[in-house]
Design a protein around this motif. Sequence first.
Motif, PDB file in Angstrom:
ATOM      1  N   UNK A 117      32.909  38.607  11.487  1.00  0.00           N
ATOM      2  CA  UNK A 117      33.521  39.575  12.396  1.00  0.00           C
ATOM      3  C   UNK A 117      33.744  40.892  11.664  1.00  0.00           C
ATOM      4  N   UNK A 118      34.368  41.834  12.361  1.00  0.00           N
ATOM      5  CA  UNK A 118      34.832  43.075  11.750  1.00  0.00           C
ATOM      6  C   UNK A 118      36.154  43.441  12.393  1.00  0.00           C
ATOM      7  N   UNK A 119      36.809  44.464  11.862  1.00  0.00           N
ATOM      8  CA  UNK A 119      38.145  44.816  12.353  1.00  0.00           C
ATOM      9  C   UNK A 119      38.123  45.225  13.818  1.00  0.00           C
ATOM     10  N   UNK A 120      37.094  45.953  14.223  1.00  0.00           N
ATOM     11  CA  UNK A 120      37.036  46.466  15.594  1.00  0.00           C
ATOM     12  C   UNK A 120      36.950  45.322  16.604  1.00  0.00           C
TER      13      UNK A 120
ATOM     14  N   UNK B   5      34.296  42.050   2.623  1.00  0.00           N
ATOM     15  CA  UNK B   5      33.250  41.042   2.541  1.00  0.00           C
ATOM     16  C   UNK B   5      31.958  41.393   3.232  1.00  0.00           C
ATOM     17  N   UNK B   6      31.661  42.699   3.375  1.00  0.00           N
ATOM     18  CA  UNK B   6      30.426  43.109   4.033  1.00  0.00           C
ATOM     19  C   UNK B   6      30.087  44.545   3.681  1.00  0.00           C
ATOM     20  N   UNK B   7      28.943  44.991   4.128  1.00  0.00           N
ATOM     21  CA  UNK B   7      28.475  46.326   3.810  1.00  0.00           C
ATOM     22  C   UNK B   7      28.698  47.265   4.986  1.00  0.00           C
ATOM     23  N   UNK B   8      28.935  48.551   4.718  1.00  0.00           N
ATOM     24  CA  UNK B   8      29.106  49.520   5.805  1.00  0.00           C
ATOM     25  C   UNK B   8      27.898  49.532   6.738  1.00  0.00           C
ATOM     26  N   UNK B   9      28.173  49.619   8.009  1.00  0.00           N
ATOM     27  CA  UNK B   9      27.112  49.640   9.008  1.00  0.00           C
ATOM     28  C   UNK B   9      26.711  48.274   9.519  1.00  0.00           C
TER      29      UNK B   9
ATOM     30  N   UNK C 122      30.718  40.884   8.851  1.00  0.00           N
ATOM     31  CA  UNK C 122      31.418  41.019   7.572  1.00  0.00           C
ATOM     32  C   UNK C 122      32.156  39.727   7.232  1.00  0.00           C
ATOM     33  N   UNK C 123      32.925  39.775   6.152  1.00  0.00           N
ATOM     34  CA  UNK C 123      33.667  38.600   5.655  1.00  0.00           C
ATOM     35  C   UNK C 123      32.720  37.449   5.330  1.00  0.00           C
ATOM     36  N   UNK C 124      31.586  37.777   4.748  1.00  0.00           N
ATOM     37  CA  UNK C 124      30.619  36.749   4.337  1.00  0.00           C
ATOM     38  C   UNK C 124      30.530  36.603   2.815  1.00  0.00           C
ATOM     39  N   UNK C 125      31.182  37.484   2.074  1.00  0.00           N
ATOM     40  CA  UNK C 125      31.092  37.470   0.616  1.00  0.00           C
ATOM     41  C   UNK C 125      31.897  36.316   0.024  1.00  0.00           C
ATOM     42  N   UNK C 126      31.700  36.091  -1.271  1.00  0.00           N
ATOM     43  CA  UNK C 126      32.471  35.101  -2.012  1.00  0.00           C
ATOM     44  C   UNK C 126      33.956  35.438  -1.875  1.00  0.00           C
ATOM     45  N   UNK C 127      34.779  34.451  -1.595  1.00  0.00           N
ATOM     46  CA  UNK C 127      36.193  34.660  -1.310  1.00  0.00           C
ATOM     47  C   UNK C 127      36.910  35.478  -2.394  1.00  0.00           C
ATOM     48  N   UNK C 128      36.743  35.203  -3.687  1.00  0.00           N
ATOM     49  CA  UNK C 128      37.427  36.037  -4.679  1.00  0.00           C
ATOM     50  C   UNK C 128      37.024  37.509  -4.615  1.00  0.00           C
ATOM     51  N   UNK C 129      35.763  37.782  -4.263  1.00  0.00           N
ATOM     52  CA  UNK C 129      35.328  39.172  -4.123  1.00  0.00           C
ATOM     53  C   UNK C 129      36.043  39.834  -2.950  1.00  0.00           C
TER      54      UNK C 129
ATOM     55  N   UNK D 127      21.878  32.301   3.306  1.00  0.00           N
ATOM     56  CA  UNK D 127      21.573  32.962   4.583  1.00  0.00           C
ATOM     57  C   UNK D 127      22.842  33.489   5.249  1.00  0.00           C
ATOM     58  N   UNK D 128      23.889  32.663   5.308  1.00  0.00           N
ATOM     59  CA  UNK D 128      25.104  33.008   6.041  1.00  0.00           C
ATOM     60  C   UNK D 128      26.150  33.701   5.190  1.00  0.00           C
ATOM     61  N   UNK D 129      26.003  33.657   3.881  1.00  0.00           N
ATOM     62  CA  UNK D 129      26.989  34.240   2.988  1.00  0.00           C
ATOM     63  C   UNK D 129      27.786  33.174   2.259  1.00  0.00           C
ATOM     64  N   UNK D 130      28.266  33.521   1.055  1.00  0.00           N
ATOM     65  CA  UNK D 130      28.997  32.559   0.233  1.00  0.00           C
ATOM     66  C   UNK D 130      30.277  32.064   0.892  1.00  0.00           C
ATOM     67  N   UNK D 131      30.830  32.862   1.816  1.00  0.00           N
ATOM     68  CA  UNK D 131      32.063  32.440   2.488  1.00  0.00           C
ATOM     69  C   UNK D 131      31.872  31.153   3.267  1.00  0.00           C
ATOM     70  N   UNK D 132      30.639  30.846   3.654  1.00  0.00           N
ATOM     71  CA  UNK D 132      30.384  29.581   4.360  1.00  0.00           C
ATOM     72  C   UNK D 132      30.766  28.403   3.476  1.00  0.00           C
TER      73      UNK D 132
END
Length: 303
Positions: free
Chosen positions: A65-68, A91-95, A99-106, A194-199
């Motif tokens: 998701x994203x904040x919006x 946890x994601x890149x602009x644009x 988002x929120x797919x990055x490794x949790x500590x990051x 594929x889905x991101x480390x947060x999975x």
Amino acid sequence: MAQGTAAAATTPDPPAPRGQLLAGPAALIGGLVHPDDPPAGANDWSCKPTKEHPRPVVLLHGTFANAYDNWGVMSPYLKQLGYCVFAAEYGGTPGNPVKATAHVPVSAGEIADFVDRVLKSTGAHQVDLVGHSQGGGVTPRWYLRFAGGTDSAHPEKNKVHSLIGLAPSNHGTTASGLGTLTTKLGLNKPVSAVLGEAYEDQLVGSEVNTTLDKDGDTQPGVDYTVIATKLDEVVTPYTHQFLTAGPKATVKNITIQDICPRDLSEHVSIAFDSNAAQLVRNALDPAHAKPVECTVTLPVLGG
């Protein structure tokens, strides 16, 4: 309400957000169009907290998701209540709307930077965190324990007063069996590629969950509230969302159907749920808590 101001103490509370039955689908579309924009009511960097609401509220969106798209209902409601509201992106890149797919500590490190910015801008001593899914679970808990959100030896120096989680991913999920399947097949790494480390981080038995749970669920000086739904299809079983209070911390675990039996919200729509919004209001200001005026909330659509 003018920018930089908050509601006066004598201003009646606004009604809980009603008529939001299409809030979920509308938010998804909005998040695709505005992937980096804050939701209505959030990120007024001139806002100064009031005596009645001395702590800014930081909203943390969920995975994919994203904040919006996550906070279209909650953000303006809290702003109308008189809070300074800020919505982080992590946890994601602009644009990219996902988002929120990055490794949790990051991601926790990015939240730490955002909270520091909020504290500096507002002059507040502490913030309250309100998060959905990952944003109410493992990632803010990692921030609290390992990324500077709290000082266990000196809780009075904590940067966070409370963590309120809507359907939070606290103790790992089976993802309605999908996580169990990918774990048994040894596919967590390929799927996460594929889905991101947060999975993988949010699955039952993950290294992130094992590390977080090793020394207890809570940090001294923090008030925790969990708002769960029995119909959750993402963080399963839903009881994995509940926390146990450790020393000098408080925990309130709420199953929303125990408060509003007709509430049919599941994992997604609880973020667009009028009943949940009122529970968040009460958790932020328990001294002035009010009975929840229950309304029907539908799966995916909100209410």
